[in-house]
Motif scaffolding. Structure first.
Motif, PDB file in Angstrom:
ATOM      1  N   LYS A 105      34.668  34.001  43.156  1.00 49.73           N
ATOM      2  CA  LYS A 105      35.344  32.844  42.858  1.00 49.73           C
ATOM      3  C   LYS A 105      36.865  33.196  42.485  1.00 49.73           C
ATOM      4  O   LYS A 105      36.998  34.076  41.706  1.00 49.73           O
ATOM      5  CB  LYS A 105      34.271  32.246  41.634  1.00 49.73           C
ATOM      6  CG  LYS A 105      35.331  30.756  41.073  1.00 49.73           C
ATOM      7  CD  LYS A 105      34.048  30.591  39.939  1.00 49.73           C
ATOM      8  CE  LYS A 105      34.384  29.161  39.472  1.00 49.73           C
ATOM      9  NZ  LYS A 105      33.550  28.931  38.251  1.00 49.73           N
ATOM     10  N   TYR A 107      40.487  32.264  40.883  1.00 50.80           N
ATOM     11  CA  TYR A 107      41.461  31.329  40.190  1.00 50.80           C
ATOM     12  C   TYR A 107      42.669  31.781  40.558  1.00 50.80           C
ATOM     13  O   TYR A 107      43.066  32.779  40.575  1.00 50.80           O
ATOM     14  CB  TYR A 107      41.251  31.336  38.840  1.00 50.80           C
ATOM     15  CG  TYR A 107      40.010  30.844  38.237  1.00 50.80           C
ATOM     16  CD1 TYR A 107      39.747  29.518  37.735  1.00 50.80           C
ATOM     17  CD2 TYR A 107      38.656  31.690  38.025  1.00 50.80           C
ATOM     18  CE1 TYR A 107      38.512  28.945  37.288  1.00 50.80           C
ATOM     19  CE2 TYR A 107      37.721  31.222  37.535  1.00 50.80           C
ATOM     20  CZ  TYR A 107      37.540  29.909  36.991  1.00 50.80           C
ATOM     21  OH  TYR A 107      36.195  29.341  36.648  1.00 50.80           O
ATOM     22  N   ASP A 116      42.344  25.596  39.871  1.00 58.04           N
ATOM     23  CA  ASP A 116      42.094  25.640  41.198  1.00 58.04           C
ATOM     24  C   ASP A 116      41.057  26.710  41.729  1.00 58.04           C
ATOM     25  O   ASP A 116      41.066  27.513  42.744  1.00 58.04           O
ATOM     26  CB  ASP A 116      42.908  25.687  42.440  1.00 58.04           C
ATOM     27  CG  ASP A 116      42.874  25.304  43.664  1.00 58.04           C
ATOM     28  OD1 ASP A 116      41.897  24.702  43.921  1.00 58.04           O
ATOM     29  OD2 ASP A 116      43.751  25.742  44.579  1.00 58.04           O
ATOM     30  N   PRO A 117      39.854  26.935  41.118  1.00 59.33           N
ATOM     31  CA  PRO A 117      38.636  27.904  41.407  1.00 59.33           C
ATOM     32  C   PRO A 117      38.396  27.641  42.710  1.00 59.33           C
ATOM     33  O   PRO A 117      38.003  26.448  43.089  1.00 59.33           O
ATOM     34  CB  PRO A 117      37.808  27.756  40.432  1.00 59.33           C
ATOM     35  CG  PRO A 117      37.869  26.452  39.839  1.00 59.33           C
ATOM     36  CD  PRO A 117      39.125  26.109  39.897  1.00 59.33           C
ATOM     37  N   THR A 118      38.348  28.644  43.645  1.00 59.85           N
ATOM     38  CA  THR A 118      38.046  28.587  44.991  1.00 59.85           C
ATOM     39  C   THR A 118      37.052  29.701  45.340  1.00 59.85           C
ATOM     40  O   THR A 118      37.259  30.839  45.002  1.00 59.85           O
ATOM     41  CB  THR A 118      39.177  28.782  45.911  1.00 59.85           C
ATOM     42  OG1 THR A 118      39.997  27.688  45.948  1.00 59.85           O
ATOM     43  CG2 THR A 118      38.776  28.543  47.431  1.00 59.85           C
ATOM     44  N   PHE A 119      36.062  29.352  46.083  1.00 60.51           N
ATOM     45  CA  PHE A 119      34.817  30.355  46.317  1.00 60.51           C
ATOM     46  C   PHE A 119      35.157  30.923  47.808  1.00 60.51           C
ATOM     47  O   PHE A 119      35.515  30.197  48.763  1.00 60.51           O
ATOM     48  CB  PHE A 119      33.422  29.779  46.501  1.00 60.51           C
ATOM     49  CG  PHE A 119      32.970  29.508  45.088  1.00 60.51           C
ATOM     50  CD1 PHE A 119      32.255  30.207  44.463  1.00 60.51           C
ATOM     51  CD2 PHE A 119      33.033  28.200  44.600  1.00 60.51           C
ATOM     52  CE1 PHE A 119      31.598  30.040  43.132  1.00 60.51           C
ATOM     53  CE2 PHE A 119      32.527  27.981  43.345  1.00 60.51           C
ATOM     54  CZ  PHE A 119      31.929  28.807  42.725  1.00 60.51           C
ATOM     55  N   VAL A 120      35.222  32.203  47.886  1.00 57.99           N
ATOM     56  CA  VAL A 120      35.814  32.877  48.967  1.00 57.99           C
ATOM     57  C   VAL A 120      34.615  34.007  49.478  1.00 57.99           C
ATOM     58  O   VAL A 120      34.024  34.585  48.475  1.00 57.99           O
ATOM     59  CB  VAL A 120      37.319  33.540  49.193  1.00 57.99           C
ATOM     60  CG1 VAL A 120      38.059  32.200  48.980  1.00 57.99           C
ATOM     61  CG2 VAL A 120      37.332  34.355  48.053  1.00 57.99           C
ATOM     62  N   ARG A 132      45.713  34.511  46.553  1.00 58.58           N
ATOM     63  CA  ARG A 132      45.860  33.071  47.052  1.00 58.58           C
ATOM     64  C   ARG A 132      47.306  33.049  47.377  1.00 58.58           C
ATOM     65  O   ARG A 132      48.182  32.843  46.501  1.00 58.58           O
ATOM     66  CB  ARG A 132      45.572  32.217  45.775  1.00 58.58           C
ATOM     67  CG  ARG A 132      43.925  32.509  45.356  1.00 58.58           C
ATOM     68  CD  ARG A 132      42.939  31.604  46.234  1.00 58.58           C
ATOM     69  NE  ARG A 132      43.216  30.203  46.070  1.00 58.58           N
ATOM     70  CZ  ARG A 132      42.808  29.383  45.239  1.00 58.58           C
ATOM     71  NH1 ARG A 132      42.400  29.727  44.143  1.00 58.58           N
ATOM     72  NH2 ARG A 132      43.428  28.193  45.446  1.00 58.58           N
ATOM     73  N   ASP A 134      49.294  30.285  47.505  1.00 59.27           N
ATOM     74  CA  ASP A 134      49.771  29.396  46.908  1.00 59.27           C
ATOM     75  C   ASP A 134      49.980  29.758  45.260  1.00 59.27           C
ATOM     76  O   ASP A 134      50.609  28.695  44.563  1.00 59.27           O
ATOM     77  CB  ASP A 134      49.060  27.926  47.071  1.00 59.27           C
ATOM     78  CG  ASP A 134      47.473  28.021  46.902  1.00 59.27           C
ATOM     79  OD1 ASP A 134      47.069  29.471  47.107  1.00 59.27           O
ATOM     80  OD2 ASP A 134      46.936  27.094  46.796  1.00 59.27           O
ATOM     81  N   SER A 138      46.368  36.019  41.152  1.00 60.98           N
ATOM     82  CA  SER A 138      44.873  35.329  41.151  1.00 60.98           C
ATOM     83  C   SER A 138      44.003  36.070  40.028  1.00 60.98           C
ATOM     84  O   SER A 138      44.409  37.414  39.842  1.00 60.98           O
ATOM     85  CB  SER A 138      44.415  35.563  42.608  1.00 60.98           C
ATOM     86  OG  SER A 138      45.298  34.957  43.350  1.00 60.98           O
TER      87      SER A 138
END
Length: 150
Positions: A105, A107, A116-120, A132, A134, A138
């Motif tokens: 996860k 951030y 904007d937490p994103t799972f990768v 990240r 953008d 991170s």
């Protein structure tokens, strides 16, 4: 030293709100608490077990005031954080701390806030940085399979 970081919900001022509860205030009184990012609280414990136990003790408050609680255990990783469930699995001996984890996860850090937490998925499951594009910075959190697919 193991670090614990609590991430406040958007509609909460974490420092003010958690300290408004006497029991939480007492539980945190023995720690030197800092705010590494806006609306977060960080403290140090002497072990992963103590970190998980503290979060268990604060669970009622965490459920109401936080969107996440993460732990950085230097014996596992010096650059990545662990989710609370993953830290619990390691503490309980259900997961070998040397076993590579490729579910993350991530951030982004924007204006000193974790957003904007994103799972990768990390391809080789080895420790490293995941950027990240953008965001300038991170924060990488290793998560359990259950968290990743929830």
């Amino acid at each position: 030293m193991t670090r614990v970081c609590l991430l406040g919900k958007e509609d909460v001022d974490l420092r003010i709100d958690i300290y408004s509860y006497e029991t939480a205030r007492r539980a945190l009184a023995t720690y030197d608490v800092s705010e590494p990012w806006t609306n977060t609280l960080q403290l140090r414990t002497n072990s992963l077990g103590n970190a998980v136990t503290l979060l268990n003790d604060l669970n009622w408050y965490l459920a109401r005031l936080t969107r996440d609680a993460i732990i950085r255990e230097p014996s596992v990783s010096t650059t990545e954080w662990l989710s609370r469930p993953l830290a619990r699995q390691i503490r309980d001996g259900d997961l070998d701390p040397d076993e590579p984890v490729n579910r993350l996860k991530v951030y982004g850090v924007d204006d000193d806030r974790l957003v904007d937490p994103t799972f990768v998925l990390r391809g080789d499951a080895q420790e490293g940085t995941y950027e990240r594009a953008d965001y300038d910075e991170s924060v990488v959190v290793r998560v359990t399979k259950g968290e990743f697919f929830a």
